[in-house]
Design an enzyme around this catalytic site. Structure first.
Site, PDB file in Angstrom:
ATOM      1  N   GLY A 240       0.799  -1.218   0.000  1.00  0.00           N
ATOM      2  CA  GLY A 240       0.000   0.000   0.000  1.00  0.00           C
ATOM      3  C   GLY A 240       0.832   1.267   0.000  1.00  0.00           C
TER       4      GLY A 240
ATOM      5  CB  VAL B  81       3.116   0.208   5.130  1.00  0.00           C
ATOM      6  CG1 VAL B  81       3.363   1.659   4.736  1.00  0.00           C
ATOM      7  CG2 VAL B  81       1.973   0.103   6.125  1.00  0.00           C
ATOM      8  CB  CYS B  82       4.708   0.763  -0.379  1.00  0.00           C
ATOM      9  SG  CYS B  82       6.031   0.813  -1.597  1.00  0.00           S
ATOM     10  CG  PHE B  83       8.009   4.123   0.726  1.00  0.00           C
ATOM     11  CD1 PHE B  83       9.127   4.722   0.182  1.00  0.00           C
ATOM     12  CD2 PHE B  83       6.821   4.216   0.042  1.00  0.00           C
ATOM     13  CE1 PHE B  83       9.054   5.412  -1.018  1.00  0.00           C
ATOM     14  CE2 PHE B  83       6.733   4.907  -1.157  1.00  0.00           C
ATOM     15  CZ  PHE B  83       7.858   5.502  -1.690  1.00  0.00           C
TER      16      PHE B  83
END
Length: 276
Positions: A81, A148-150
């Protein structure tokens, strides 16, 4: 003589338009109707995009998304996401058969991301490619703990001072590579994490602390204000240098907009959003 690719800047649009435009351009490149394309864009309203394989209702707090007036869209690419707000989003659309493109996904990531690397250099940042160094790091990428992306760097994503600054995702369809990603101008970590479901508040806080140690935005690296216009110029020149190409500005035609309008209905549909 440098090869000429098209450059399109569609600026800020709603999430359905953004994803539909990427797919429309992929179709046109697949048909040979367009040469390779690089596109810059933004998001209005700010939008949570989820990866193709993510489980919507298990991972996303839909009440928070709806109450906050966020856009919500499922991407055609994998990954996790992303809250799209203060960022420059890019997409690169190029045939798999292009002489510059390696067969493997990770090798193609590296080639395309060279343009990002040069863009960060233009802004004065010494970015470098991330390479998961241990077996444990590589296994973690296959089974991420966070939606969560990153939260972690994949192969050949861009890091500054060891922290991820650009997150990208790639798909290959109809003989074409589509890679798109976010270059963070700034990020509100509390806002981001409020949109995801965690089994406990304790886990949420632990994951948030981990995120702070692994991700960074341009605003975190400098006191100078780096505007979106400055980012656009830096990465336009970065892609030209990194890929050794010449970009030719291209205005989207009425025919392309017509195809986009049809595809918008796909990305807006409950069937697409809730497919997993």
């Amino acid at each position: 003589m440098q090869e000429e690719w098209l450059f399109i800047n569609t600026h800020k649009n709603n999430p359905y338009y953004n994803m539909a435009m990427d797919e429309a351009l992929l179709n046109l490149v697949s048909q040979g109707a367009l040469p390779p394309v690089i596109r810059f864009y933004g998001w209005a309203p700010k939008t949570l995009s989820i990866g193709y394989f993510q489980k919507l209702e298990k991972e996303i707090d839909l009440d928070k998304v709806n109450a906050g007036g966020y856009g919500l869209v499922r991407r055609a690419t994998g990954g996790r996401g992303v809250l799209h707000d203060k960022e420059l989003t890019y997409s690169v659309i190029v045939p798999e058969s292009h002489p510059m493109m390696p067969e493997s996904v990770t090798a193609a990531y590296k080639v395309i991301s060279t343009g990002l690397l040069e863009g960060f250099k233009n802004l004065g940042f010494q970015a470098e490619f991330s390479v998961p160094r241990t077996k444990e790091d590589r296994e973690r990428l296959k089974d991420p703990r966070s939606s969560v992306c990153f939260d972690a760097s994949s192969w050949y994503e861009l890091v500054v001072e060891g922290k991820k600054i650009a997150g990208s995702a790639q798909t290959r369809q109809k003989g074409v590579i589509l890679q798109h990603g976010s270059i963070l101008q700034s990020i509100d970590v509390d806002e981001l994490f409020d949109l995801f479901i965690f089994s406990s508040e304790r886990l949420k806080e632990r994951m948030k602390r981990s995120f702070y140690s692994k991700a960074v935005s341009i605003a975190d690296l400098t006191d100078e204000e780096i505007t979106i216009a400055m980012m656009e110029e830096a990465f336009y020149e970065g892609f030209e240098k990194g890929l050794d190409i010449k970009l030719k500005p291209f205005e989207v035609t009425a025919e392309i907009e017509q195809e986009v309008s049809v595809l918008i209905e796909k990305y807006r549909s409950e069937e697409w959003l809730k497919r997993r």
